[in-house]
Structures are given as structure tokens and as C-alpha cells.
Design a protein around this motif. Sequence first.
Motif, PDB file in Angstrom:
ATOM      1  N   LEU A 128      39.510  20.688  20.992  1.00 46.55           N
ATOM      2  CA  LEU A 128      38.916  20.180  19.749  1.00 46.55           C
ATOM      3  C   LEU A 128      37.439  20.576  19.661  1.00 46.55           C
ATOM      4  CD1 LEU A 128      40.727  16.748  19.427  1.00 46.55           C
ATOM      5  CD2 LEU A 128      40.805  18.618  17.783  1.00 46.55           C
ATOM      6  N   GLU A 129      36.788  20.589  20.804  1.00 48.24           N
ATOM      7  CA  GLU A 129      35.394  21.070  20.789  1.00 48.24           C
ATOM      8  C   GLU A 129      35.361  22.556  20.442  1.00 48.24           C
ATOM      9  OE1 GLU A 129      33.979  19.818  24.602  1.00 48.24           O
ATOM     10  OE2 GLU A 129      33.295  17.872  23.832  1.00 48.24           O
ATOM     11  N   ALA A 130      36.350  23.292  20.933  1.00 46.26           N
ATOM     12  CA  ALA A 130      36.406  24.736  20.662  1.00 46.26           C
ATOM     13  C   ALA A 130      36.617  25.024  19.171  1.00 46.26           C
ATOM     14  CB  ALA A 130      37.526  25.368  21.482  1.00 46.26           C
ATOM     15  N   VAL A 131      37.329  24.114  18.492  1.00 43.32           N
ATOM     16  CA  VAL A 131      37.539  24.336  17.052  1.00 43.32           C
ATOM     17  C   VAL A 131      36.484  23.599  16.219  1.00 43.32           C
ATOM     18  CG1 VAL A 131      40.014  24.766  17.280  1.00 43.32           C
ATOM     19  CG2 VAL A 131      39.225  22.441  16.816  1.00 43.32           C
ATOM     20  N   GLY A 132      35.457  23.100  16.898  1.00 42.33           N
ATOM     21  CA  GLY A 132      34.327  22.495  16.180  1.00 42.33           C
ATOM     22  C   GLY A 132      34.572  21.072  15.729  1.00 42.33           C
ATOM     23  N   LEU A 133      35.502  20.375  16.382  1.00 41.52           N
ATOM     24  CA  LEU A 133      35.778  19.003  15.957  1.00 41.52           C
ATOM     25  C   LEU A 133      35.528  17.994  17.081  1.00 41.52           C
ATOM     26  CD1 LEU A 133      39.007  19.619  13.856  1.00 41.52           C
ATOM     27  CD2 LEU A 133      36.766  18.967  12.990  1.00 41.52           C
ATOM     28  N   GLY A 134      34.625  18.335  17.958  1.00 43.03           N
ATOM     29  CA  GLY A 134      34.294  17.454  19.067  1.00 43.03           C
ATOM     30  C   GLY A 134      33.803  16.085  18.631  1.00 43.03           C
ATOM     31  N   GLU A 135      33.302  16.038  17.414  1.00 40.05           N
ATOM     32  CA  GLU A 135      32.779  14.751  16.914  1.00 40.05           C
ATOM     33  C   GLU A 135      33.840  13.947  16.155  1.00 40.05           C
ATOM     34  OE1 GLU A 135      29.497  13.910  17.558  1.00 40.05           O
ATOM     35  OE2 GLU A 135      29.613  15.748  18.759  1.00 40.05           O
ATOM     36  N   ARG A 136      34.989  14.561  15.958  1.00 36.05           N
ATOM     37  CA  ARG A 136      36.005  13.873  15.138  1.00 36.05           C
ATOM     38  C   ARG A 136      37.269  13.549  15.939  1.00 36.05           C
ATOM     39  NH1 ARG A 136      34.890  14.287   9.700  1.00 36.05           N
ATOM     40  NH2 ARG A 136      36.225  12.458   9.648  1.00 36.05           N
ATOM     41  N   LEU A 137      37.109  13.315  17.216  1.00 38.23           N
ATOM     42  CA  LEU A 137      38.272  13.100  18.079  1.00 38.23           C
ATOM     43  C   LEU A 137      39.144  11.936  17.612  1.00 38.23           C
ATOM     44  CD1 LEU A 137      36.640  13.436  21.642  1.00 38.23           C
ATOM     45  CD2 LEU A 137      37.757  15.203  20.286  1.00 38.23           C
ATOM     46  N   ASP A 138      38.495  10.879  17.149  1.00 37.92           N
ATOM     47  CA  ASP A 138      39.249   9.668  16.810  1.00 37.92           C
ATOM     48  C   ASP A 138      39.584   9.551  15.329  1.00 37.92           C
ATOM     49  OD1 ASP A 138      39.294   8.817  19.450  1.00 37.92           O
ATOM     50  OD2 ASP A 138      37.258   8.009  19.284  1.00 37.92           O
ATOM     51  N   SER A 139      39.371  10.637  14.599  1.00 37.20           N
ATOM     52  CA  SER A 139      39.699  10.593  13.171  1.00 37.20           C
ATOM     53  C   SER A 139      41.187  10.856  12.981  1.00 37.20           C
ATOM     54  CB  SER A 139      38.918  11.670  12.409  1.00 37.20           C
ATOM     55  OG  SER A 139      37.547  11.447  12.566  1.00 37.20           O
ATOM     56  N   ARG A 140      41.758  10.126  12.041  1.00 32.44           N
ATOM     57  CA  ARG A 140      43.165  10.387  11.708  1.00 32.44           C
ATOM     58  C   ARG A 140      43.210  11.515  10.680  1.00 32.44           C
ATOM     59  NH1 ARG A 140      46.897   5.100  11.920  1.00 32.44           N
ATOM     60  NH2 ARG A 140      46.153   4.342  13.928  1.00 32.44           N
ATOM     61  N   PRO A 141      44.342  12.196  10.543  1.00 33.95           N
ATOM     62  CA  PRO A 141      44.425  13.332   9.609  1.00 33.95           C
ATOM     63  C   PRO A 141      43.934  12.994   8.202  1.00 33.95           C
ATOM     64  CG  PRO A 141      46.369  13.273  10.969  1.00 33.95           C
ATOM     65  CD  PRO A 141      45.576  12.050  11.318  1.00 33.95           C
ATOM     66  N   GLY A 142      44.246  11.805   7.742  1.00 37.41           N
ATOM     67  CA  GLY A 142      43.831  11.408   6.389  1.00 37.41           C
ATOM     68  C   GLY A 142      42.328  11.354   6.224  1.00 37.41           C
ATOM     69  N   GLN A 143      41.591  11.295   7.357  1.00 45.20           N
ATOM     70  CA  GLN A 143      40.127  11.209   7.286  1.00 45.20           C
ATOM     71  C   GLN A 143      39.488  12.581   7.436  1.00 45.20           C
ATOM     72  OE1 GLN A 143      40.191   8.507  10.652  1.00 45.20           O
ATOM     73  NE2 GLN A 143      39.448   6.823   9.367  1.00 45.20           N
ATOM     74  N   LEU A 144      40.316  13.614   7.565  1.00 40.86           N
ATOM     75  CA  LEU A 144      39.790  14.977   7.762  1.00 40.86           C
ATOM     76  C   LEU A 144      40.064  15.837   6.525  1.00 40.86           C
ATOM     77  CD1 LEU A 144      41.167  15.584  11.381  1.00 40.86           C
ATOM     78  CD2 LEU A 144      38.807  15.008  10.768  1.00 40.86           C
ATOM     79  N   SER A 145      39.214  16.843   6.313  1.00 39.80           N
ATOM     80  CA  SER A 145      39.451  17.785   5.214  1.00 39.80           C
ATOM     81  C   SER A 145      40.604  18.715   5.587  1.00 39.80           C
ATOM     82  CB  SER A 145      38.188  18.609   4.972  1.00 39.80           C
ATOM     83  OG  SER A 145      38.010  19.483   6.077  1.00 39.80           O
ATOM     84  N   GLY A 146      41.090  19.482   4.595  1.00 39.93           N
ATOM     85  CA  GLY A 146      42.190  20.410   4.862  1.00 39.93           C
ATOM     86  C   GLY A 146      41.834  21.405   5.953  1.00 39.93           C
ATOM     87  N   GLY A 147      40.631  21.946   5.899  1.00 40.12           N
ATOM     88  CA  GLY A 147      40.198  22.932   6.890  1.00 40.12           C
ATOM     89  C   GLY A 147      40.138  22.309   8.280  1.00 40.12           C
ATOM     90  N   GLN A 148      39.628  21.061   8.340  1.00 41.18           N
ATOM     91  CA  GLN A 148      39.536  20.387   9.640  1.00 41.18           C
ATOM     92  C   GLN A 148      40.933  20.091  10.193  1.00 41.18           C
ATOM     93  OE1 GLN A 148      37.044  17.179   8.205  1.00 41.18           O
ATOM     94  NE2 GLN A 148      35.283  17.928   9.366  1.00 41.18           N
TER      95      GLN A 148
END
Lengths: 231, 406
Positions: A128-148
Amino acid sequence: MNVIEIENLSKEYQTPAAKVRAVDGVSLRFERGEFAAIVGPSGSGKTTLLNLLGGLDQATAGSIRIAGTDLASLRPGQLIDFRKDNIGFVFQSYNLIPVLTALENVEFVMQLQGRPKAERRARAVELLEAVGLGERLDSRPGQLSGGQQQRVAVARALASKPQFVLADEPTANLDSRSALTLLEIMERLNREEGATFIFSTHDPRVVAKARRVIWLEDGKVVSDKTQEPTI
Amino acid sequence: MSEILKMAWRNIWRNRRRTLITASSVLFAVFFAIVMRSMQLGTYSNMTANVVGAYTGYAQVQAQGYWDDKTLDNSLDWTPQAEQAVLAHPRVVGLVPRFDSFALAASDSSSKGVGVVGVLPATEDSMSRLSDKLLEGRLPAPTAAEVLVAERLAVFLKIGLGDTLALIGMGYQGISAVGEYPVVGIVRLPSPQLNASLVYTSLENAQELFAAEGRLTSVVLTLDDPDFAEPTCAELAASLPEGLVALPWQELMPELVQQIESDQASGFLILGILYVIVGFGIFGTLLMMLAERRREMGVMMAVGMGRRALATMVGAEMVLLGTLGTLAGMAAAFPMVLYLHHNPILLEGEMAQAMLNLGVEPIVPFALEPGFFVWQGLLVAALVAVASLHPLLSILKLNVINALRA
């Protein structure tokens, strides 16, 4: 070394109107670490070919051998285990599990593999850090954008350290910027992880990034060329 | 497994409103089932205690053939061996000997066929609570030649305390039975039939009147737990002297058993309908859940989740949903049943009169038994299992490609 060997592969569907041959006598070889795009107009058989490669669908004729294993020889349960250990999937519409967080989604496949919690946690965080989402580990899909979400899907696809990743139109639902970011991530992970990436697309940005481009028309391979990525 | 349970738990809360509606339907079904069953069992217990416990007793020892042909020729010779055999049974805590027969009762103005019951007044009172039902006077003295007359019989014969009642009948082995006895008490018996036809006297007096010294027609057994009447009688059969039988109240009062059974059947029918409706609710919820998540299940299978694991997860969701509703239903029903168990509903008016006419105390008591709470849980579990069968089978046959296209 060939990872995937496809011999004279065909797939027919019976529709109410007629019999349709979605994949027609395709023979291909993929080597370890390839970054290949399967390109063609809608209905050319791209998705069907990926489904056959992923063991999700059964061929009418021909064979697929992955690292020496003939997919047709596997029983349904063995096929599921084979997919779990050898193939990563990225779907067009992300298809993350909505009740799991980003971290849990990436851990999911490793959990199915029975890997220890600490190991899978470390791997999931790393990806997740490699894809740039190290800060969003605990986010559910509904809380993320399509790209994320699609980046989480890429991380999930690589979590089990598969031999290859199949991505079905991964950028189709993304804006240009997200699509470009995703492609760069996929390319980098292709280099770093060594996994073969095969994606279907008719997005010119994706085609430009590919090192090999296979053109399909009416289920047949009409062109198979290697190229230098142009973007 | 814990991960599957975690996902199942989160899944059931994805559509909070639907989960609450489904769990509520289980809650109300369990609540009504427990309250209704508690009322039914309480009522049966009350009915049995009133009708059986107050007169017939939960079990009796009789001479073989007496129950079918109630003549004094079928009376029994109550020997010390018989008494020892009965008292040796661990569930028998006491004996109430009786001598029942029939006679024509006459006063100065009227006469009527009556039942004459010879009893040991104090022993009989401990079981039948005759003294609680006394309207005036007292119980006959232990060996005295005096009678206690049921209320409506006394009205019919136009007799009261101090009057004389003549009894004329046939004694043991055809000897004539004639006697005149002072009325020492009037008693109101709960059963209208008995209240219009019974005369109590001391056991010794009854035996003397009917020329059957030392003989009894029945011995009522006092049991530590009336629920064990049938097995106790079955066990006594082996130890009783030849010619004697032990009969549980179910055989002595088959009409009461039939009444309870027919009422139970109607209760079960209502519960059955209730649970079928809830079952379809659960089934509908499952079908909706599956339809909504078909694609997601396809993805899970694509990435390596087996069909069985998937079915286990969905099954766990149903179990959690059912458990949630069941526990909530039990939690809602328990305080109500507990309160009504200690504070039965008192009936008034015509309903109370109707129950009194049946010889039953006009109350609606509630039974409190852990057994039927457990049964409701098992019923809901079975219901969930049946409702889940088709959806789970469809998961086991799920086609990945079709699911991904959903």
C-alpha cells in the motif's frame, strides 16, 4: 523462461441467435516479467482471453500451461488454489470487498493462503505504501476515490506474490491523471516484483506504456509486437 | 475462521435497516412464541393441578379392573406389603387412601344419586385442600359417622348443618348399605359435576356403611414431582402385589389429556404459521443479499476464496442474524414471563365463571421453564438452516464468470 504457454486456444459461446467464437485459435507465449497489453475493439475477445488465462472460464479447445501446469487438468478446487497462489487480478471496476479496509483487502488473499498475520500485515503495508496509500490503510473502499481503489486493487493483486497479474481494462473508469499514476505504479511494481503483467485495454495511454502489444480482432491475434514504451 | 466471522458480522451491518427488520421479525416471533408457550404451559399446569391434583391425584393404585368397572367387588385389600412396595419408590412421598361408592342420598324433601367418598380427613385435606373449600361447618372427624356435603347437592336436597342425610345403597358382595348421618359441613368443590354430587365421610364410616371393612377402592399417591407420574406408575407395576395396578392421571382422566393435546395442537399451529412467515422473511433477506453481492462473491472466488468458505461466511451471517433476533426476543420475553409467573393474570366476569365451571381457578398463570427458551433457540436455528439451504446451495454452484458479470 516461459511463464504462460497458450496453444491454439478457442472459446465458443452459444447465444440465442448463433454460436459465437470469442477466442479463435490463439497461440501465445509470455515470459517472466513481461508488461504486455492485449488491445482490440469491443467484442474482440480481450476479456474472454483474460478470463481463460485466469482459469475463470474453460476453453472450448486448446490449452493453457502456466509454469508447466495445464489449467485444464486441474479440478475446480485445485484451480481455485492455483489462482490464489499464482494469479493476481485487477478488475475494471476495482471490485474491492466493501466491508474490508484497504489494508484488509490487500491482506485478504494472503489470509486465504494461510500466511501468518505478521507477515501478511507487513506485506500489505509495504504494497500500500508502494502504491502511495500508506496513509489510507484503514479506509474502506467507499472512502477512497476510484483511482485510489484501483491502486488498492493492484496492491491486492500483487499481495500473494503471483507469477502474473491479469488486469482487465484497469484504467477504463479512471481520469487521465489517475490512469497515468496507476500505470506508473504498475510498471514500477512489474520491475520491482518481477511479476508478469498482462492487461486488456483500448486506452492508448496504456498501450503506449506497454513493452509488448498484442492486437486481437474477432478473437484472433492479428499482431504481436514488442515496443519501447513511448510515454 | 475468526476472519470469516468478522466479515460476516460486518456484512450483516452493510444494510443496517434490512438487518434490523429481519432481526426484529425473529425477535417478535421468539417473543410471542415464548410468551404464548409460557401461558399455555402455565394454563395446563394450573388446569391439571386444579382438576387432577385436587381430586383424582396424579397417580392411583387400584385393583385390576376397578377403573373399567367401578363396583365394590373390584375394591382392593390394602396390605402392608402393598403399602411398603409403593412407599419404597423414591418419588412417592405419601398415600391418600379412599373408599368411593355410590348411594341414593335422601333428605326430608328430596333424594338424589350421589358419590360417597370415605377419606382420612386430615390426609385428604393435605391433598385436596378440603378445608380451604369449606363454606360452613367442619370436616368429618377421623372415625365419626358424619358427612360433609357438596354445596349444590346440599341446595338440591335442601339440607344444612345439623340436618340428617340418609344414604341407601348396595355394599360389598351385595349386602345392603343403609345409614343416617348428621351433616357437619358444606363444601364448594371446583368441579360443577362433583359439587352437585359428592358426599364425604370418614374412611371407617364408609367401610362400615358398605360392609367392606379394611377395603379401599383406590390409594392416591402423592409424588415429589407430578411430571413423573407416568414413569413412576410404570416402575411400580413391577413391585406391586399381583392384582394391583398403578395408573397415572393421564389414564385416569383421558378427556383432560385430550383437551390439553387439542389446545396444544392449535397453539403449535399458530406458532408454526408465525415461524413460516419469519422463515420466508429470512429467506427473502438471504436472496436479496445474494443478488446484491453476486459480483462481490465472484471476485472473492476469482482471487482464491473457495465456494465452501464463501458459503460458510454467508451461513455465519444468517446464524448471527438469527442469534441476534433470538437473544433479543428472549431478553424481551424473559422479564415479562418472570413477572407474570409470579403475578398471574386474574380473570373476571364471564370468563372467570366459565373457568370456575370447569373446576379451574380463574387465573392465567405463566410457566417459567428454561426448556422452552432453549427450544425457541433451536427452532430459530432450524428455521435459519432451512431458509439458508437454497441460497447456500446456489453459492456452492456459483459460476465465477456469471457472478463477475452480475
